[in-house]
Design an enzyme around this catalytic site. Structure first.
Site, PDB file in Angstrom:
ATOM      1  N   CYS A 151       0.843  -1.201   0.000  1.00  0.00           N
ATOM      2  CA  CYS A 151       0.000   0.000   0.000  1.00  0.00           C
ATOM      3  C   CYS A 151       0.881   1.256   0.000  1.00  0.00           C
ATOM      4  O   CYS A 151       1.560   1.551   0.988  1.00  0.00           O
ATOM      5  CB  CYS A 151      -0.922  -0.014   1.211  1.00  0.00           C
ATOM      6  SG  CYS A 151      -1.849   1.521   1.449  1.00  0.00           S
ATOM      7  N   CYS A 154      -0.121   3.888   2.623  1.00  0.00           N
ATOM      8  CA  CYS A 154       0.321   3.471   3.963  1.00  0.00           C
ATOM      9  C   CYS A 154       1.778   3.837   4.195  1.00  0.00           C
ATOM     10  O   CYS A 154       2.150   4.305   5.282  1.00  0.00           O
ATOM     11  CB  CYS A 154       0.131   1.960   4.124  1.00  0.00           C
ATOM     12  SG  CYS A 154      -1.563   1.369   3.901  1.00  0.00           S
TER      13      CYS A 154
END
Length: 262
Positions: A151, A154
């Site tokens: 991600c 993230c």
């Protein structure tokens, strides 16, 4: 007696030729016709002249020098034509610099591929996180982050999360749950995780007060953590959705250690 001029030194010399001619005339004259009249002989001074000898040190012409210059010009032109025809190669120092620049570029690319923003990675956050079971039982409010290594959002938010965590880790639990770990299937359903990063804010009893999904300003995250640490019943940013990665893209795998909270 006549006098002549010397060619080199300018000295006056007697004219011997004229004296001999007069002597011959006196001998050929008959004695009867000779009259002895005392008379002083006149000296005739010849014209004075000095013929300078030719200068042996004649000035040299510039032709040899001109020829030398012409020869040098031809040599330089020939050298230039040869250089133009031959490829030039970098010297060793330049090669070392190029190699050093390539090494630095490779190191920078490796660091970028890790996306270790601000010197903090998701692995660093996971290593410092509080285990989920412990967070539910130690009487502190909790922030649960659902994330994945793939991600990008993230990874971008990792430094901001880390800074807030360092400020409030004594009063708030910070939990990291990897959505690729099948161990957390129940929690994914319970918190309704559809996109990551997904931040759930729980009070000290474990009740959810709100959640934030995707990319968000650092101040939003900080405000919610401050509200939890202060014991407020609600958080100021309870339902915020930003740019996120779909949880449907998660790569499911079974971890070797089921006790791992990552």
């Amino acid at each position: 007696m006549a006098v002549v001029a010397s060619r080199c030194t300018g000295l006056l010399l007697p004219d011997l030729g004229a004296s001999l001619a007069g002597f011959r005339r006196r001998r050929s004259t008959p004695a009867s016709s000779l009259s002895f009249r005392p008379r002083r002989a006149r000296r005739r001074l010849g014209s004075l002249s000095c013929i300078a000898p030719p200068d042996s040190a004649e000035p040299q012409t510039d032709e040899p020098a001109a020829k030398d210059d012409s020869t040098e010009d031809k040599a330089e032109a020939s050298s230039a034509s040869q250089d133009a025809g031959n490829p030039t190669f970098p010297n060793k120092d330049l090669s070392r610099r190029i190699a050093l620049a390539s090494t630095i570029g490779a190191v920078g690319l490796f660091a970028y591929q890790r996306l270790d923003f601000g010197g903090v990675s998701l692995k660093d956050l996971a290593a410092n996180a509080t285990p989920y079971e412990e967070a539910l039982s130690n009487g502190k409010p909790t922030v649960v982050e659902f994330y994945a290594d793939w991600c990008e959002v993230c990874r971008e938010l990792a430094p901001d999360v880390y800074k807030v965590e360092q400020q409030y880790k004594d009063r708030v639990n910070f939990v990291m749950l990897n959505v690729d770990n099948t161990k957390w299937e129940q929690e994914l359903d319970e918190f309704g995780v559809e996109g990551i990063p997904h931040f759930a804010f729980l009070d000290k009893e474990g009740n959810e007060e709100g959640n934030v999904v995707g990319r968000l300003p650092k101040q939003y995250f900080l405000d919610n953590v401050v509200a939890l640490a202060s014991g407020e019943p609600t958080v100021p940013h309870a339902r915020v959705v930003g740019q996120f990665s779909s949880a449907e893209s998660r790569k499911v795998h079974q971890v070797a250690d089921p006790r791992s909270h990552g």
